[in-house]
Design an enzyme around this catalytic site. Structure first.
Site, PDB file in Angstrom:
ATOM      1  N   ASP A 192      15.106  10.893 -18.275  1.00 46.86           N
ATOM      2  CA  ASP A 192      13.659  10.637 -18.187  1.00 46.86           C
ATOM      3  C   ASP A 192      13.219  10.606 -16.723  1.00 46.86           C
ATOM      4  O   ASP A 192      13.471   9.634 -16.015  1.00 46.86           O
ATOM      5  CB  ASP A 192      13.344   9.304 -18.885  1.00 46.86           C
ATOM      6  CG  ASP A 192      11.845   8.945 -18.819  1.00 46.86           C
ATOM      7  OD1 ASP A 192      11.080   9.617 -18.093  1.00 46.86           O
ATOM      8  OD2 ASP A 192      11.456   7.975 -19.491  1.00 46.86           O
ATOM      9  N   ASP A 198       2.797   4.332 -25.040  1.00 50.16           N
ATOM     10  CA  ASP A 198       3.680   4.499 -23.887  1.00 50.16           C
ATOM     11  C   ASP A 198       2.890   4.010 -22.674  1.00 50.16           C
ATOM     12  O   ASP A 198       1.971   4.684 -22.216  1.00 50.16           O
ATOM     13  CB  ASP A 198       4.066   5.985 -23.749  1.00 50.16           C
ATOM     14  CG  ASP A 198       4.848   6.277 -22.473  1.00 50.16           C
ATOM     15  OD1 ASP A 198       5.157   5.331 -21.713  1.00 50.16           O
ATOM     16  OD2 ASP A 198       5.148   7.465 -22.231  1.00 50.16           O
ATOM     17  N   GLU A 226      12.113   2.935 -24.098  1.00 50.58           N
ATOM     18  CA  GLU A 226      11.585   4.294 -24.008  1.00 50.58           C
ATOM     19  C   GLU A 226      12.576   5.358 -24.504  1.00 50.58           C
ATOM     20  O   GLU A 226      12.191   6.223 -25.293  1.00 50.58           O
ATOM     21  CB  GLU A 226      11.118   4.571 -22.575  1.00 50.58           C
ATOM     22  CG  GLU A 226       9.860   3.760 -22.244  1.00 50.58           C
ATOM     23  CD  GLU A 226       9.559   3.641 -20.757  1.00 50.58           C
ATOM     24  OE1 GLU A 226      10.250   4.291 -19.948  1.00 50.58           O
ATOM     25  OE2 GLU A 226       8.621   2.888 -20.409  1.00 50.58           O
ATOM     26  N   LYS A 244       2.773  -1.072 -13.211  1.00 44.92           N
ATOM     27  CA  LYS A 244       3.977  -1.376 -14.010  1.00 44.92           C
ATOM     28  C   LYS A 244       5.106  -1.906 -13.125  1.00 44.92           C
ATOM     29  O   LYS A 244       5.926  -2.702 -13.560  1.00 44.92           O
ATOM     30  CB  LYS A 244       4.426  -0.096 -14.726  1.00 44.92           C
ATOM     31  CG  LYS A 244       5.538  -0.260 -15.732  1.00 44.92           C
ATOM     32  CD  LYS A 244       5.733   1.039 -16.510  1.00 44.92           C
ATOM     33  CE  LYS A 244       6.873   0.984 -17.483  1.00 44.92           C
ATOM     34  NZ  LYS A 244       6.961   2.253 -18.265  1.00 44.92           N
TER      35      LYS A 244
HETATM   36  P1  ADP Z   1       5.436   8.110 -16.083  1.00 44.49           P
HETATM   37  O1  ADP Z   1       6.499   7.999 -17.121  1.00 44.49           O
HETATM   38  O2  ADP Z   1       5.887   7.660 -14.727  1.00 44.49           O
HETATM   39  O3  ADP Z   1       4.142   7.480 -16.480  1.00 44.49           O
HETATM   40  P2  ADP Z   1       4.996  10.976 -16.700  1.00 44.49           P
HETATM   41  O4  ADP Z   1       6.075  11.164 -17.682  1.00 44.49           O
HETATM   42  O5  ADP Z   1       3.599  11.110 -17.183  1.00 44.49           O
HETATM   43  O6  ADP Z   1       5.143   9.655 -15.846  1.00 44.49           O
HETATM   44  O7  ADP Z   1       5.264  12.039 -15.521  1.00 44.49           O
HETATM   45  C1  ADP Z   1       4.407  12.211 -14.456  1.00 44.49           C
HETATM   46  C2  ADP Z   1       5.013  13.204 -13.488  1.00 44.49           C
HETATM   47  O8  ADP Z   1       5.221  14.445 -14.175  1.00 44.49           O
HETATM   48  C3  ADP Z   1       4.152  13.489 -12.288  1.00 44.49           C
HETATM   49  O9  ADP Z   1       4.944  13.487 -11.120  1.00 44.49           O
HETATM   50  C4  ADP Z   1       3.641  14.883 -12.600  1.00 44.49           C
HETATM   51  O10 ADP Z   1       3.340  15.624 -11.413  1.00 44.49           O
HETATM   52  C5  ADP Z   1       4.820  15.484 -13.311  1.00 44.49           C
HETATM   53  N1  ADP Z   1       4.445  16.680 -14.081  1.00 44.49           N
HETATM   54  C6  ADP Z   1       3.530  16.782 -15.064  1.00 44.49           C
HETATM   55  N2  ADP Z   1       3.432  18.063 -15.482  1.00 44.49           N
HETATM   56  C7  ADP Z   1       4.313  18.782 -14.738  1.00 44.49           C
HETATM   57  C8  ADP Z   1       4.671  20.160 -14.664  1.00 44.49           C
HETATM   58  N3  ADP Z   1       4.084  21.061 -15.443  1.00 44.49           N
HETATM   59  N4  ADP Z   1       5.615  20.539 -13.762  1.00 44.49           N
HETATM   60  C9  ADP Z   1       6.198  19.635 -12.968  1.00 44.49           C
HETATM   61  N5  ADP Z   1       5.897  18.332 -12.968  1.00 44.49           N
HETATM   62  C10 ADP Z   1       4.968  17.901 -13.836  1.00 44.49           C
HETATM   63 MG    MG Z   2       7.443   7.530 -18.830  1.00 39.38          MG
END
Ligand code: ADP
Ligand code: MG
Length: 641
Positions: free
Chosen positions: A220, A25, A198, A91
């Site tokens: 998502d 991912d 995704e 990205k």
């Molecule tokens: P991406 O798909 O953009 O790479 P992710 O799916 O890894 O991102 O999501 C990242 C986001 O998820 C960030 O904004 C992070 O602060 C939020 N996040 C991660 N854990 C938590 C949580 N426990 N509660 C709320 N938000 C969260």
């Molecule tokens: Mg993602």
């Protein structure tokens, strides 16, 4: 429609013959790598046991020696101290021009285009590149650093070389963005078994493909983007029916809203030094994440940060956090409703709802989604891991280690294209060949003909978009079909075929059926469209549909009139002697009348004048017909006929 069969039933390999294949991912905020171990997908951790790799690369001054770059947590930690050389959210730059990026993004590092940058490997002109202390870097090179780090992690933990990887991309990614992702993988020494969307990967992780049929919604919410998709499963075949979202809305916006609320509570201004701003953001993120696991009724989290010597202490309850971010949550639901409309489905028709992205851990998101769909969402897998897990299952099947081999099931995958594809026809109109939201892989063909007598070449202009006029669509490519044998206008039969492969890449071919001459082109547009542009193009097409229909009718009427005038003139040139002078004059008047009408913008009037000319030449056409029959029969005896 051609379905894609990924694995043959009954082909199972010995365990020691298993090929190592991983799912990756490659996220805007975080990236992960996962693999099947003992038949179960798992995200692979780094030496410190962390599965997330922040998608951040920091370039170091090469004159200092050393490794040249830092990746992941080390780079993230240095972002504040070295913002210009620390590349995050790369990205968003993949497959984009600088102009496209400049309009939407505020990034802490310098984005140039190739005119300004001097580089050894020259990508297409206008593409965005990043200026760093170690020289200009393309987004492909930066992404390759992240992918190489994940590849290294996988080879270390699995103890062998990788056979290949499945990499996920947003369903919205267009050809250029997908191609850029593939190029990055290649640069990282990874064999790409397939790019998959995704949401499809998330559905596979939940094993939804084991059911017989059903329609699923995937919500998502990542760090900086929101994607909503509707998937349909029929007899083990996945199809992305519709996809949409907001590329400028994610968990980061919740951090910003919370930070703004805290400043307002404290009566502080938002004018801060960069250091204070970064500290505020980091604390907001920590506080937001902590709020996800406190008691929602009477818990709270202390927001504590030092801003340029001013200590801020503010207790935040879940209810307060929810209230100051409610507008953001509502924006995601606007996108969800739009995607349902696109798919022509109601929310009650969803058999399941899947939550993806770290930000869906926020309880208000879970509750809002649950209330909207009238059912609890699937959340038992980690929302930030689920995409990588599904990609790992897919990679294992593609490597030929199918765990389904025993059950005899086939694993099938289908995705959709976000905008219609077509070609230019006479009069600057677009003939749609592949309608938007068509499932891929697919091949669709349509027949066309020549417009002029003796025409031996034809230019094919490939377009993307929902509008009827070429000028309103996006040009993807042009190519020429040569060597058509000279024939009367309308006699050639040219079959144009659009083929879109499982990775969403398009090729177009044209073949004259009589002679077999053909030409084709692979479309790799040198730059992509942003989600906003796709959304704008779709919106335009709805708003202007009526206007487009009128414009199309007018152009068609003019083209028909042209054709009628040309045919009548060539008949007069050949057989005018069949007519009395009066008759000839009458036809001449009709031609003049039609020629005059043609410049008006009244399609119905042009059609009427074309019709009058057709009627007025009926007798003449009959006389010509008789003459040609007589000529054909001349000198032949009755019994020869
Ligand atoms: P991406 O798909 O953009 O790479 P992710 O799916 O890894 O991102 O999501 C990242 C986001 O998820 C960030 O904004 C992070 O602060 C939020 N996040 C991660 N854990 C938590 C949580 N426990 N509660 C709320 N938000 C969260
Ligand atoms: Mg993602």
């Amino acid at each position: 429609m051609a379905l894609l069969q990924i694995s043959e039933p009954g082909q199972s390999l010995d365990p020691h013959q298993r090929r190592l294949a991983v799912g990756i991912d490659l996220g805007t905020t975080n990236s992960l790598v996962a693999a099947l171990r003992h038949g179960v997908p798992e995200c692979l951790p780094d030496a410190q046991g962390r599965v997330l790799l922040p998608s951040v690369v920091r370039y170091l001054d090469p004159s200092l020696g050393g490794p040249g770059r830092e990746i992941g947590f080390a780079a993230l930690a240095a972002q504040l101290q070295d913002p210009a050389n620390t590349i995050s959210s790369v990205k968003r730059l993949m497959g984009r021009t600088r102009a496209q990026v400049a309009r939407v993004e505020k990034l802490p590092y310098r984005v140039l285009d190739l005119q300004d940058a001097s580089m050894s490997a020259q990508p297409a002109a206008g593409m965005a590149v990043v200026q760093t202390v170690a020289g200009c870097k393309t987004p492909i090179e930066v992404s390759a650093e992240i992918l190489a780090a994940l590849r290294q992690r996988a080879e270390d933990s699995l103890g062998d070389d990788l056979f290949g990887a499945v990499i996920t991309v947003p369903a919205y990614f267009d050809d250029a963005q997908r191609q850029a992702t593939k190029d990055a993988a290649e640069l990282a020494g990874l064999k790409v078994l397939r790019l998959i969307n995704e949401p499809t990967a998330a559905a596979i992780a939940y094993g939804l493909d084991n059911g017989v049929e059903g329609i699923f919604a995937v919500y998502d919410l990542g760090g900086g983007t929101f994607d909503a998709s509707i998937l349909r499963l029929t007899r083990g075949v996945f199809e992305v029916m519709a996809t949409g979202g907001d590329s400028a809305l994610g968990g980061d916006d919740y951090d910003a809203a919370l930070a703004a609320w805290v400043l307002a509570q404290q009566g502080l201004s938002a004018a801060l030094t960069p250091t204070a701003r970064a500290a505020l953001q980091a604390e907001a993120r920590r506080c937001k994440e902590a709020l996800s696991s406190v008691d929602q009724a009477d818990g709270s989290v202390l927001f504590g940060v030092d801003l340029d010597g001013h200590s801020v202490q503010q207790r935040v309850t879940p209810a307060q956090f929810e209230a100051c971010t409610a507008a953001l949550t509502e924006r995601t639901m606007v996108s969800v409703r739009k995607v349902l409309r696109d798919a022509v489905l109601g929310k009650a028709q969803m058999q399941g709802v899947v939550l993806v992205g770290g930000a869906t851990r926020m309880p208000q998101i879970r509750r809002t989604v649950c209330e909207f769909f009238g059912q609890a969402a699937l959340t038992n897998l980690n929302p930030d891991e689920v995409v990588a897990l599904g990609a790992a299952i897919q990679a294992d099947a593609l490597a030929g280690n199918s765990r389904r081999a025993d059950s005899g099931d086939e694993l099938l995958l289908l995705d959709v294209i976000p905008l219609s594809l077509g070609i230019e026809i006479m009069g600057g109109l677009v003939e749609r060949i592949v309608p938007r939201n068509s499932t891929i892989p697919t091949a669709l063909a349509q027949d066309f003909t020549t417009y002029q007598d003796g025409q031996t070449a034809l230019t094919l202009h490939v377009l993307q978009g929902e509008r009827d006029l070429v000028a309103d669509c996006r040009s993807l490519a042009r190519f020429v079909l040569r060597g058509i044998p000279p024939m009367a206008a309308g006699a050639a039969r040219i079959r144009v075929t659009f083929t879109i492969d499982a990775d969403g890449l398009l090729s177009v071919s044209a073949k004259e059926q009589g002679s077999g001459v053909q030409a084709s082109i692979e479309v790799k547009p040198s730059y992509g469209l942003s989600d906003e542009q796709i959304a704008a193009m779709l919106k335009d097409s709805f708003v202007t549909a009526e206007q487009d229909m009128q414009a199309r009718a007018l152009i068609e009427a003019r083209v028909d009139a042209d054709r009628m005038i040309a045919a009548t003139r060539s008949a007069l040139a050949a057989d005018a002697d069949l007519l009395d002078p009066g008759e000839g004059e009458q036809i001449g008047h009709l031609i003049d009348a039609l020629t005059q009408r043609q410049s008006s913008s009244d399609a119905a009037a042009i059609e009427a004048a074309t019709e009058s000319l057709a009627k007025g030449t009926e007798a003449f056409a009959a006389m010509r017909m008789n003459r040609s029959i007589r000529q054909a029969l001349a000198g032949k005896k009755l019994e020869q006929i």
